[in-house]
Scaffold this active site. Structure first.
Site, PDB file in Angstrom:
ATOM      1  N   THR A  76      28.505  29.766  44.795  1.00  0.00           N
ATOM      2  CA  THR A  76      28.216  29.678  45.879  1.00  0.00           C
ATOM      3  C   THR A  76      28.858  30.499  46.378  1.00  0.00           C
ATOM      4  O   THR A  76      28.719  32.020  47.173  1.00  0.00           O
ATOM      5  CB  THR A  76      29.195  29.042  46.207  1.00  0.00           C
ATOM      6  OG1 THR A  76      28.577  27.221  45.300  1.00  0.00           O
ATOM      7  CG2 THR A  76      28.858  28.422  47.277  1.00  0.00           C
ATOM      8  N   HIS A 151      28.781  21.869  50.195  1.00  0.00           N
ATOM      9  CA  HIS A 151      28.749  21.782  48.303  1.00  0.00           C
ATOM     10  C   HIS A 151      28.316  19.714  48.667  1.00  0.00           C
ATOM     11  O   HIS A 151      27.834  18.940  47.838  1.00  0.00           O
ATOM     12  CB  HIS A 151      30.029  21.285  47.880  1.00  0.00           C
ATOM     13  CG  HIS A 151      30.909  22.917  47.105  1.00  0.00           C
ATOM     14  ND1 HIS A 151      29.722  24.071  46.448  1.00  0.00           N
ATOM     15  CD2 HIS A 151      31.836  23.117  47.117  1.00  0.00           C
ATOM     16  CE1 HIS A 151      30.503  24.914  46.854  1.00  0.00           C
ATOM     17  NE2 HIS A 151      31.935  24.406  46.717  1.00  0.00           N
ATOM     18  N   ARG A 172      22.432  25.640  38.688  1.00  0.00           N
ATOM     19  CA  ARG A 172      22.438  26.610  37.963  1.00  0.00           C
ATOM     20  C   ARG A 172      23.040  25.051  36.676  1.00  0.00           C
ATOM     21  O   ARG A 172      22.706  24.281  37.001  1.00  0.00           O
ATOM     22  CB  ARG A 172      24.475  26.985  38.001  1.00  0.00           C
ATOM     23  CG  ARG A 172      24.813  27.364  37.020  1.00  0.00           C
ATOM     24  CD  ARG A 172      26.829  27.944  36.865  1.00  0.00           C
ATOM     25  NE  ARG A 172      26.623  28.905  36.689  1.00  0.00           N
ATOM     26  CZ  ARG A 172      28.270  29.207  36.221  1.00  0.00           C
ATOM     27  NH1 ARG A 172      29.066  29.425  37.090  1.00  0.00           N
ATOM     28  NH2 ARG A 172      28.487  30.124  35.562  1.00  0.00           N
ATOM     29  N   SER A 180      33.364  25.584  34.366  1.00  0.00           N
ATOM     30  CA  SER A 180      33.729  27.003  35.061  1.00  0.00           C
ATOM     31  C   SER A 180      34.196  25.949  36.123  1.00  0.00           C
ATOM     32  O   SER A 180      35.442  26.195  36.546  1.00  0.00           O
ATOM     33  CB  SER A 180      32.426  27.379  35.973  1.00  0.00           C
ATOM     34  OG  SER A 180      32.462  28.878  37.377  1.00  0.00           O
TER      35      SER A 180
END
Length: 342
Positions: A76, A151, A172, A180
């Site tokens: 992002t 989001h 992703r 992450s």
């Protein structure tokens, strides 16, 4: 811009008591647990209200605005800097301001944070740079063109979004995104996760972490990828050939740049330079006490395939089975490793 207010079509539902207790135990920043919303149970703070979500569902739109919509930890911030510079004629000098709130609005942060948990986990009066949720949210009334980060899945954003604004969506592979997100939840005290990766993966697959599930989020957008106002990107494509993706986004935003300009932008966005950029690395909130700075920095590795350094064979097997079940009947495919990365 239409001012007609659209009723919010979903209900917020708390999770079961035993689930809430486990969340509160494992995530210090969520003492009240989480709540589910929309048709596939997207997770928000249990303190979120339907009034908040109705406001987000009616977030003001303007055809000049550009949005980035992603699940967390899918590139992002990288995409925000890329989009902002491409849309603003590569004005690197003007980019010397924090992404949020100076250049982007992060619209749903108040609905994903538990202020009771924040008060417990973030030291009060740590510095003059107070951790202010309103500051990170940004001003929805700022003049267009506005740059908006969400989001929230497409189904929880304004239903007129795709017909009104340009939207860049970034997906992703879930394994790297999970690793992450694990580091993110340990880094930020308002999340307050202190467990190990195996426990976090359990929560990730059970979708008992704020702003999960990830896979339904991506499938929903994937099925809308042909809309003329959506530019669907993969993090892995940006890692494999960033320059090609820069040209793709530039064309989407009606911009054209020389190869020399593209090369300069690619260098600016390269992970080695990106990690050193204080305006994207959240350094302006470090002094607030909101970040466990001994656990790393906001911009971490930015690699594809790093999950292999963290998942055990047992975790990989469980995760693969879980993903296979989730992806049944879907033509969305993930890249989990690359031979070459920019």
């Amino acid at each position: 811009m239409s001012s007609e207010r659209v009723p919010f079509p979903f209900k917020i539902r708390p999770l079961e008591d035993d689930v809430q207790k486990k969340i509160a135990k494992d995530f210090e920043g969520y003492p009240n647990g989480l709540a589910s919303c929309n048709h596939w149970n997207f997770k928000l703070s249990a303190t979120a209200s339907e009034e908040q979500l109705e406001d987000l569902y009616n977030y003001p739109l303007d055809p000049r605005d550009v949005w980035v919509v992603t699940p967390p930890k899918c590139g992002t911030t990288w995409s925000q800097e890329m989009i902002w510079l491409i849309a603003n004629d590569l004005d690197y000098e003007a980019a010397k301001k924090p992404l949020m709130p100076d250049r982007w609005n992060f619209i749903e942060i108040a609905a994903i944070m538990d202020m009771e948990g924040l008060a417990k986990t973030v030291p009060q009066g740590a510095s003059d740079a107070a951790f202010d949720v309103k500051d990170l949210t940004g001003d929805p009334s700022r003049p267009s063109p506005r740059f908006v980060k969400s989001h929230l899945p497409i189904s929880l954003n304004n239903p007129r979004l795709l017909d009104t604004c340009k939207v860049v969506y970034v997906a992703r592979n879930p394994k790297d995104a999970c690793v992450s997100y694990y580091n993110h939840n340990r880094l930020f005290r308002d999340c307050g996760f202190n467990g190990d990766l195996e426990l976090f993966v359990e929560h990730f697959m059970n979708e008992t972490i704020v702003e999960t599930p990830f896979i339904e989020h991506m499938i929903e957008a994937w099925n809308l990828r042909h809309h003329p106002n959506m530019c669907f990107l993969f993090f892995e494509d940006m890692k494999k050939d960033l320059r090609a993706q820069l040209r793709k986004v530039a064309a989407f935003l009606g911009k054209s740049y020389s190869e020399e300009q593209i090369d300069k932008l690619a260098s600016h966005l390269h992970i080695d330079n990106f990690k050193k950029n204080p305006y994207v690395n959240m350094e302006h909130i470090n002094a607030s006490g909101a970040v466990n700075t001994d656990r790393g920095s906001f911009i971490r590795k930015g690699k594809t395939g790093d999950w292999k350094n963290h998942f055990t064979p047992e975790v990989t097997e469980k995760f693969d089975k879980w993903m296979a079940q989730k992806m049944k009947g879907c033509d969305l495919k993930y890249v989990e490793e690359l031979d070459h990365q920019d």
